[in-house]
Design a protein around this motif. Structure first.
Motif, PDB file in Angstrom:
ATOM      1  N   ASP A  11      12.097   6.179   6.541  1.00 37.19           N
ATOM      2  CA  ASP A  11      10.918   6.118   5.678  1.00 37.19           C
ATOM      3  C   ASP A  11      10.832   4.827   4.871  1.00 37.19           C
ATOM      4  OD1 ASP A  11       9.433   8.833   5.743  1.00 37.19           O
ATOM      5  OD2 ASP A  11      11.553   9.328   5.801  1.00 37.19           O
ATOM      6  N   SER A  12      11.946   4.141   4.704  1.00 32.29           N
ATOM      7  CA  SER A  12      11.872   2.891   3.939  1.00 32.29           C
ATOM      8  C   SER A  12      11.286   1.769   4.778  1.00 32.29           C
ATOM      9  CB  SER A  12      13.256   2.487   3.434  1.00 32.29           C
ATOM     10  OG  SER A  12      14.102   2.136   4.508  1.00 32.29           O
ATOM     11  N   ARG A  37       0.858  -1.186   0.000  1.00 30.97           N
ATOM     12  CA  ARG A  37       0.000   0.000   0.000  1.00 30.97           C
ATOM     13  C   ARG A  37       0.892   1.233   0.000  1.00 30.97           C
ATOM     14  NH1 ARG A  37      -2.480  -3.753   3.358  1.00 30.97           N
ATOM     15  NH2 ARG A  37      -4.666  -4.186   2.897  1.00 30.97           N
ATOM     16  N   ALA A  59      10.803   4.285   0.546  1.00 29.19           N
ATOM     17  CA  ALA A  59      11.218   5.439   1.349  1.00 29.19           C
ATOM     18  C   ALA A  59      10.597   6.727   0.816  1.00 29.19           C
ATOM     19  CB  ALA A  59      12.735   5.551   1.347  1.00 29.19           C
ATOM     20  N   SER A 101       8.088   9.020   2.645  1.00 29.85           N
ATOM     21  CA  SER A 101       6.761   8.406   2.697  1.00 29.85           C
ATOM     22  C   SER A 101       5.995   8.770   3.969  1.00 29.85           C
ATOM     23  CB  SER A 101       6.881   6.883   2.576  1.00 29.85           C
ATOM     24  OG  SER A 101       7.704   6.368   3.584  1.00 29.85           O
ATOM     25  N   SER A 102       6.709   9.044   5.062  1.00 28.77           N
ATOM     26  CA  SER A 102       6.002   9.373   6.302  1.00 28.77           C
ATOM     27  C   SER A 102       5.264  10.701   6.197  1.00 28.77           C
ATOM     28  CB  SER A 102       6.987   9.413   7.479  1.00 28.77           C
ATOM     29  OG  SER A 102       7.978  10.396   7.250  1.00 28.77           O
ATOM     30  N   GLU A 113      32.697   7.556  -0.180  1.00 32.55           N
ATOM     31  CA  GLU A 113      31.820   6.452  -0.579  1.00 32.55           C
ATOM     32  C   GLU A 113      31.165   5.756   0.608  1.00 32.55           C
ATOM     33  OE1 GLU A 113      35.011   4.790  -2.749  1.00 32.55           O
ATOM     34  OE2 GLU A 113      35.121   6.835  -3.489  1.00 32.55           O
ATOM     35  N   TYR A 134      27.528   6.023   2.491  1.00 29.91           N
ATOM     36  CA  TYR A 134      26.245   6.595   2.085  1.00 29.91           C
ATOM     37  C   TYR A 134      25.198   6.440   3.175  1.00 29.91           C
ATOM     38  CZ  TYR A 134      28.679   6.002  -2.326  1.00 29.91           C
ATOM     39  OH  TYR A 134      29.625   6.035  -3.312  1.00 29.91           O
ATOM     40  N   LEU A 135      24.375   7.454   3.269  1.00 28.98           N
ATOM     41  CA  LEU A 135      23.233   7.385   4.191  1.00 28.98           C
ATOM     42  C   LEU A 135      22.097   6.620   3.515  1.00 28.98           C
ATOM     43  CD1 LEU A 135      23.021  11.025   5.573  1.00 28.98           C
ATOM     44  CD2 LEU A 135      23.672   8.988   6.834  1.00 28.98           C
ATOM     45  N   LEU A 136      21.379   5.837   4.298  1.00 29.26           N
ATOM     46  CA  LEU A 136      20.233   5.093   3.786  1.00 29.26           C
ATOM     47  C   LEU A 136      18.987   5.559   4.543  1.00 29.26           C
ATOM     48  CD1 LEU A 136      21.925   1.566   3.830  1.00 29.26           C
ATOM     49  CD2 LEU A 136      21.784   3.152   1.920  1.00 29.26           C
ATOM     50  N   PRO A 137      17.925   5.870   3.831  1.00 34.10           N
ATOM     51  CA  PRO A 137      16.758   6.496   4.485  1.00 34.10           C
ATOM     52  C   PRO A 137      15.861   5.481   5.195  1.00 34.10           C
ATOM     53  CG  PRO A 137      16.358   6.276   2.148  1.00 34.10           C
ATOM     54  CD  PRO A 137      17.720   5.745   2.378  1.00 34.10           C
ATOM     55  N   LYS A 149       4.175  13.958  10.050  1.00 38.92           N
ATOM     56  CA  LYS A 149       4.542  12.578   9.716  1.00 38.92           C
ATOM     57  C   LYS A 149       3.492  11.582  10.191  1.00 38.92           C
ATOM     58  CE  LYS A 149       9.463  13.642   9.972  1.00 38.92           C
ATOM     59  NZ  LYS A 149      10.718  13.376  10.688  1.00 38.92           N
ATOM     60  N   ASP A 199       9.411  -3.214   5.283  1.00 38.53           N
ATOM     61  CA  ASP A 199       9.208  -2.233   4.216  1.00 38.53           C
ATOM     62  C   ASP A 199       7.916  -1.454   4.484  1.00 38.53           C
ATOM     63  OD1 ASP A 199       9.909  -1.965   0.920  1.00 38.53           O
ATOM     64  OD2 ASP A 199       7.883  -1.421   1.557  1.00 38.53           O
ATOM     65  N   THR A 200       8.004  -0.138   4.393  1.00 32.13           N
ATOM     66  CA  THR A 200       6.868   0.718   4.745  1.00 32.13           C
ATOM     67  C   THR A 200       5.590   0.325   4.002  1.00 32.13           C
ATOM     68  OG1 THR A 200       8.469   2.505   4.961  1.00 32.13           O
ATOM     69  CG2 THR A 200       6.158   3.115   4.944  1.00 32.13           C
ATOM     70  N   SER A 201       5.732  -0.007   2.721  1.00 34.32           N
ATOM     71  CA  SER A 201       4.528  -0.301   1.934  1.00 34.32           C
ATOM     72  C   SER A 201       3.885  -1.618   2.351  1.00 34.32           C
ATOM     73  CB  SER A 201       4.874  -0.339   0.444  1.00 34.32           C
ATOM     74  OG  SER A 201       5.733  -1.431   0.162  1.00 34.32           O
ATOM     75  N   ARG A 225      25.983   2.824   4.664  1.00 36.37           N
ATOM     76  CA  ARG A 225      26.650   1.758   3.916  1.00 36.37           C
ATOM     77  C   ARG A 225      27.950   2.308   3.326  1.00 36.37           C
ATOM     78  NH1 ARG A 225      22.561  -1.272   0.790  1.00 36.37           N
ATOM     79  NH2 ARG A 225      22.646   0.381  -0.754  1.00 36.37           N
TER      80      ARG A 225
END
Lengths: 978, 228
Positions: free
Chosen positions: B135-136, A600, A746, A809-810, B127, B129-132, B3, B197-199, B57
């Motif tokens: 929100d992910s 979703r 994300a 997404s938040s 090299e 890297y930030l990973l979000p 949020k 996973d957010t979705s 990472r």
């Protein structure tokens, strides 16, 4: 005690399974019955002196209790909407509706039994020979046969009950909670192993709970209680009752079925102590209600407190029959005679007790035939005679009145699980028994050990010793045995339990070998006589051992009869292959609680609140349109026109999103996609088209360049995982210095499109200059909208001024609300996928997967403009170049039809004369163009605008059309670049 | 409050009192009138998506951690507490995740983020890297004695108490979706952070509720777990 008036009910202490404080009422064939909680359907009916449970499959013969353990087809009934329930193991429930199945008329008066009158004309294999003549007759026979086939009724409207699955792990699983299983579990647990003990009955104990074993059973009861307490107190043992292990698979994966759950149990070691099946004797009318196994009578007495009959004859070939006779006597059943098929029984305390009770014993005698009561619903008497040879009886018979016959003529190991794992059951003439073969190397290979009567050990003390040894052996395999090794039981020194030939042919037949399929001695012999000598052929020709009981009561006697008929030696013959499942597995449990993940978007519940009709898009849910389904066509057109004339919002969160970062990011994209990216300017967008190694289009999207080392790439909604995997795969080979991160979830995506879209955005607090001069088409910016961090991509998928706003997404739902509110005065509406697809069609933009298939090359889809021909490599480049030199067979073109034409459907064929040249991939009525537009494949030579071709509609009607230029709408692309 | 957790709407407004946490609108406590219905039977589920988390990472991630937190990275698929309420989980040789846990000071995670901004992308650590992850992934907390049994209904990996030790991490499939599970016991009670996973968060939330049902599990709130 509750006032449950059952005429055959015994008083306590019988009835181990019963809770006599609770009376349960149920119906059988519409008639009211009562039993106690813990009763099975069969035991409750037996307590009411009601013996008739079912009708047999072929001859519709009356059938009653046989094994009282759920191992035969005699007790199959329909419970509510559930067919083929075993009445001897299914507990009664209040209000339960039980029906007999496979009856024509009623259970008592089954007209199907008339088939028995013509039974002599229906020998084994008759159906292979009968129904194909005369020519054309089969279609009539088929209807009749289909009506007669199958047992029970499926209710297509029934709702499945809740069930689920569970994964479990343990060090040792013991299958069977009888004396051997309990001792094995205890010994292993005491040596430190974690044990799961699986028992199919409601309580542990196995044969300890019902068999007599000794003259005074009190000592057995005391020993049982002692074992149960020990198991209960042992913290390392987990007991699962009412659970059936249906299969034993590689690496000790066990499928355990409980009433509501399939347990997938992975065990480091397995002890199989599943016991034995008592075997029936074969004589005329041995299937009548009232003829049962000796152990069944004992179960009725001890487990359910039911008196099995009033006057009994016991036929035995071992001491267990003496125990049965004594138990019946204790239960108030008169023993007419005890027939001992042996020359003489050994002098034991049981035989002495029989003598003490003045029970008449006839040695070397057997039953010649059972005589039925009127209607064949029970037995009134039987004829017995002296045994004169193998399967031979004296002509002199004696008739004895009785209503109950119990037979104890031998056992077969319940070895199905072991056979799943490669074990074999072979006949041993010395013991007249099937014995396990090939188990000797299991212990070291798979940590699997067999215990108890499976090892042809039947003396109780020896069974327990064998279980103890099995438990210790497993512990020793794990090197955790701290106790001294117990003494191993000598399997060769066991008393004989089986009679070698408890089979007595009668001139009039009806001596049943296989109760499931109504197969008699003659049927087996006839199959062999017709040339089907091998047991596997006998099985397939006659269907013996193929019924619901899977040969539990028929395999041994069938082996004897067939081998003798084939004049083969019995020694070493093995039964046919045993395959999983050991017990029937409810489809409900196999299917139950399946997991189907649904994705979703972060704005999903806003769409629901706005009345969206959701549709699947890959594993996502997307809004198709907003409003009532009956107005869908109008609503989709309105949504499309809103974007053309005003402004609309589309949730594009489902697009895949990937961060490509690192010094080699541009080189990486250059290899992954067909276009050129090395020189892509910062802050610009560029279309990406992906082809696979064969040159076929596999995905597309947009690449945004934020810095020399950072690209943000979108993919199709369904392609994100595939593209991400593909990128990881290729980069593992190329070893470029890039980091690939899938940020699909994300970031949410909101597409705002339409002439008023800039005005809507400008109403929000935006730190990015949105003017055409500062932020032109195909550019990307990072910034903030009302302090929400966003990535703004100026794209034109729908062909209007617009932006894709990518937002954490938040915060997506909040931003969606802000945009709708800000857009209110401009007529901003939410727009669904259907309108979006129409809008992009007006612009002639393809959808990968809809307008392409698994073979589409870029040239065919008119996408060669997206190929950077000068760069040395991209995935699929070589294939595309090779195929470009070949003659192509199709090309994607646009076409139009007048608005009043019948609307074609996607995948309708395109034709020249009667030759198929392609198919439609997209088609819709365009309200802004007021005509039907579409994309279709045609011959390449027809790709020029104005070329004529036909479309064949689903109903066969043909429409003539011509190739049109695309884009259909705004061909100069002026509107998206405002 | 801009949020929103992907499962915020799963909390009935008639049952839960909502408030603000880290910019999220979250159910903070249970209305007095319904408190009586909430009996902890040894299994609780709490949405902790509003707590901060961030991923990193890069090949030099071990050096970055040493510089900023003076600790060695734990083994792959292990987690450790950096300081009060700050959890570090190592997903691979080159990837870690920092998670705010119950009891974190407000400034703790802000410090992490500041360090990330100043150091991670600096030339000293190229090299990286930030990973979000905020929100992910959504983040749930499953707590109680029945957790392992509950997981056995959803996951084919043995997560029993003695096999899946405290501070262990699992990257596996639960109810056919990819999850990261970190065992982080509190008050001697087995406790697991589940990152999804957010979705797919709403889907998994429903699966967890369904699996909890037989144990009488309840959905609890941040306040009930001591998050202020």
């Amino acid at each position: 005690m509750n006032a449950c008036l059952n005429s055959m009910r015994l008083s306590q202490p019988t009835g181990l399974y019963l809770d006599r404080s609770k009376t349960i009422s149920f119906q059988f064939n519409g008639q009211n019955f009562q039993g106690f909680q813990g009763d099975t359907i069969a035991s409750a009916l037996a307590a009411n002196n009601y013996r008739l449970l079912s009708r047999s499959f072929k001859y519709h013969r009356p059938r009653g209790i046989l094994s009282m353990s759920g191992q035969d087809s005699n007790t199959l009934v329909q419970v509510g909407d559930e067919p083929n329930v075993r009445a001897d193991t299914r507990a009664i429930e209040e209000g339960m509706q039980v029906q007999a199945q496979n009856v024509i008329g009623s259970l008592e008066r089954d007209y199907g039994s008339l088939i028995g009158l013509i039974g002599r004309f229906l020998p084994v294999g008759f159906y292979y020979k009968a129904f194909y003549r005369p020519k054309g007759a089969w279609r009539y026979w088929e209807k009749l046969i289909r009506r007669m086939a199958g047992l029970g009724k499926i209710d297509l409207n029934s709702r499945s009950e809740y069930s689920d699955k569970q994964y479990r792990f343990t060090e040792l699983t013991v299958i069977g909670g009888g004396p051997a299983g309990m001792l094995a579990a205890l010994e292993a647990a005491e040596n430190g192993l974690k044990v799961v003990l699986v028992e199919e009955n409601p309580v542990l104990g196995g044969s300890l709970n019902y068999a007599r074993f000794v003259k005074e059973r009190d000592q057995i009861v005391a020993k049982t209680d002692e074992l149960l307490v020990a198991v209960r107190k042992q913290a390392n043992i987990e007991v699962i009752t009412q659970a059936q292990c249906t299969g034993w698979f590689e690496d000790n994966w066990l499928s355990i079925f409980t009433p509501q759950r399939l347990v997938k149990l992975r065990s480091k070691a397995v002890v199989i102590a599943s016991g034995s099946f008592e075997q029936p004797a074969v004589f005329r009318n041995n299937d009548l209600p009232g003829v049962m196994l000796g152990s069944s009578a004992q179960k009725l007495i001890r487990l359910y407190g039911v008196k099995p009959g009033k006057r009994a004859v016991v036929m035995t070939a071992n001491d267990d029959g003496y125990g049965v006779a004594l138990d019946l006597l204790d239960a108030g059943v008169e023993i007419a005679v005890l027939l001992d098929m042996r020359k003489q029984g050994p002098a034991t305390e049981l035989t002495q007790a029989i003598t003490d009770n003045k029970i008449d014993v006839l040695y070397e005698h057997a039953i010649y035939e059972a005589l039925a009561t009127p209607g064949n619903h029970g037995i009134r008497s039987l004829k017995l005679a002296a045994i004169t040879g193998e399967g031979q009886l004296s002509d002199t018979t004696r008739t004895i009145d009785c209503d109950l016959v119990c037979t104890s003529v031998g056992y077969t190991p319940a070895a199905q699980l072991i056979c799943h794992f490669g074990g074999k059951l072979v006949y041993d003439e010395a013991s007249a028994m099937l014995k396990l073969d090939g188990m000797s190397d299991y212990g070291s290979r798979d940590k699997a050990i067999v215990a108890g009567s499976l090892n042809a050990i039947f003396d109780l003390s020896q069974v327990m010793a064998d279980g103890l040894y099995a438990g210790w052996s497993v512990a020793s395999i794990f090197n955790s045995a701290t106790k001294a090794a117990p003494k191993q039981v000598n399997q060769a020194a066991q008393d004989k339990q089986n009679h070698p030939w408890p089979i007595f042919k009668h001139p009039k037949g009806k001596e049943f070998v296989d109760f499931d399929e109504d197969l008699q001695i003659d049927d087996i012999q006839q199959a062999v006589a017709e040339g089907y000598e091998d047991l596997n052929l006998v099985k397939r020709y006659s269907t013996v051992v193929m019924g619901p009981s899977q040969g539990r009561q028929s395999a041994l006697n069938n082996l004897r009869i067939a081998s003798r008929a084939a004049k083969e030696p019995l020694q070493g013959i093995s039964v046919t292959t045993q395959r999983p499942p050991f017990h029937p597995e409810p489809i409900q449990l196999l299917a139950g609680r399946s997991f189907q993940a649904v994705r979703r978007t972060a704005i999903h519940h806003r769409h629901i609140a706005l009345g969206a009709q959701m549709m699947p898009a890959g594993n996502w849910l997307r809004p198709a349109y907003y409003g009532k389904p009956e107005q869908s066509v109008k609503l989709i057109e309105q949504e499309a026109l809103s974007i053309r004339n005003k402004v609309g919002l589309i949730d594009v969160s489902t697009l895949g999103k990937l961060e490509i970062r690192g010094p080699d990011a541009a080189e990486f994209l250059n290899r992954m996609y067909t276009f050129a990216y090395i020189k892509q300017p910062l802050g610009r967008l560029r279309y990406v088209l992906m082809t696979d190694e064969t040159g076929v289009i596999s995905d597309d999207g947009i690449a945004a360049r934020f810095s020399d080392t950072h690209f943000y790439v979108s993919t199709t909604s369904g392609g994100s995982d595939t593209v991400y995997r593909s990128m990881l795969h290729w980069n593992a080979q190329w070893r470029l210095n890039v980091d690939i991160t899938n940020v699909t979830s994300a970031y949410a995506g909101i597409s705002i499109a339409g002439p008023a879209s800039r005005q809507v955005l400008e109403k929000l607090k935006c730190d990015v200059d949105l003017s055409a001069e500062a932020f032109s088409y195909s550019e990307v910016r990072s910034g903030q909208l009302n302090e929400i961090p966003v990535r703004l991509l100026r794209v034109g998928f729908v062909g209007e001024l617009g932006w894709e706003i990518h937002v954490p997404s938040s915060q997506a739902a909040y931003l969606w609300d802000l945009l709708l509110e800000a857009g209110w005065e401009f007529g901003c509406v939410p727009v669904g996928v259907e309108a979006q697809r129409l809008l992009r069609l007006e612009k002639g933009h393809i959808i990968v997967g809809q307008d392409t298939d698994a073979l589409t090359l870029p040239d065919e889809a008119a996408m060669s403009w997206a190929l950077a021909k000068k760069k040395p490599f991209h995935i699929g480049k070589r294939s595309i170049e090779i195929q470009a030199k070949q003659k192509q067979s199709r090309r994607l073109v646009g076409f139009t039809l007048p608005k009043n034409s019948k609307l074609p459907r996607e995948s309708n064929l395109t034709l020249i004369d009667d030759t198929i040249i392609g198919r439609l991939t997209s088609v819709a009525y365009s309200p802004v163009l007021d005509q039907i537009i579409g994309l279709a494949y045609v011959h390449p030579e027809l790709s020029e605008p104005g070329s004529l071709f036909d479309i064949k509609l689903s109903d066969g009607v043909r429409l003539s059309t011509e190739v049109a230029s695309i884009p259909f709408y705004d061909p100069e692309n002026l509107r998206q670049e405002l | 409050m801009t949020k929103q957790s992907p499962v915020a709407h799963k909390h009935d407004e008639n049952v839960y009192e909502f408030g603000e946490l880290n910019g999220y609108r979250v159910p903070l406590s249970i209305h007095d009138k319904t408190k009586g219905e909430f009996q902890n039977n040894g299994l609780t589920l709490c949405d902790m998506s509003s707590l901060n988390r961030l991923g990193y990472r890069g090949a030099l991630i071990d050096q970055w951690i040493m510089k900023n937190h003076q600790i060695e990275l734990p083994d792959i698929n292990q987690a450790c507490l950096i300081e009060r309420g700050l959890l570090l989980a190592r997903l691979s040789q080159t990837e870690i995740m920092m998670l705010e846990d119950i009891g974190a000071r407000e400034s703790d995670f802000a410090k992490v983020i500041d360090n990330s901004k100043t150091n991670v992308l600096s030339s000293e650590f190229p090299e990286t890297y930030l990973l979000p992850r905020q929100d992910s992934h959504a983040c749930f907390l499953m707590m109680g004695d029945h957790c392992a049994e509950l997981f056995s209904k959803l996951c084919a990996v043995d997560m029993s108490i003695d096999k899946f030790a405290n501070m262990s991490m699992l990257q596996t499939s639960m109810a056919r979706t990819s999850v990261i599970v970190i065992r982080n016991d509190r008050n001697d009670s087995p406790s697991y952070m589940i990152l999804i996973d957010t979705s797919l968060a709403e889907y998994l939330w429903d699966c967890l509720l369904d699996a909890m049902d037989e144990f009488g599990g309840i959905v609890t709130t941040a306040n009930m777990l001591g998050i202020e």
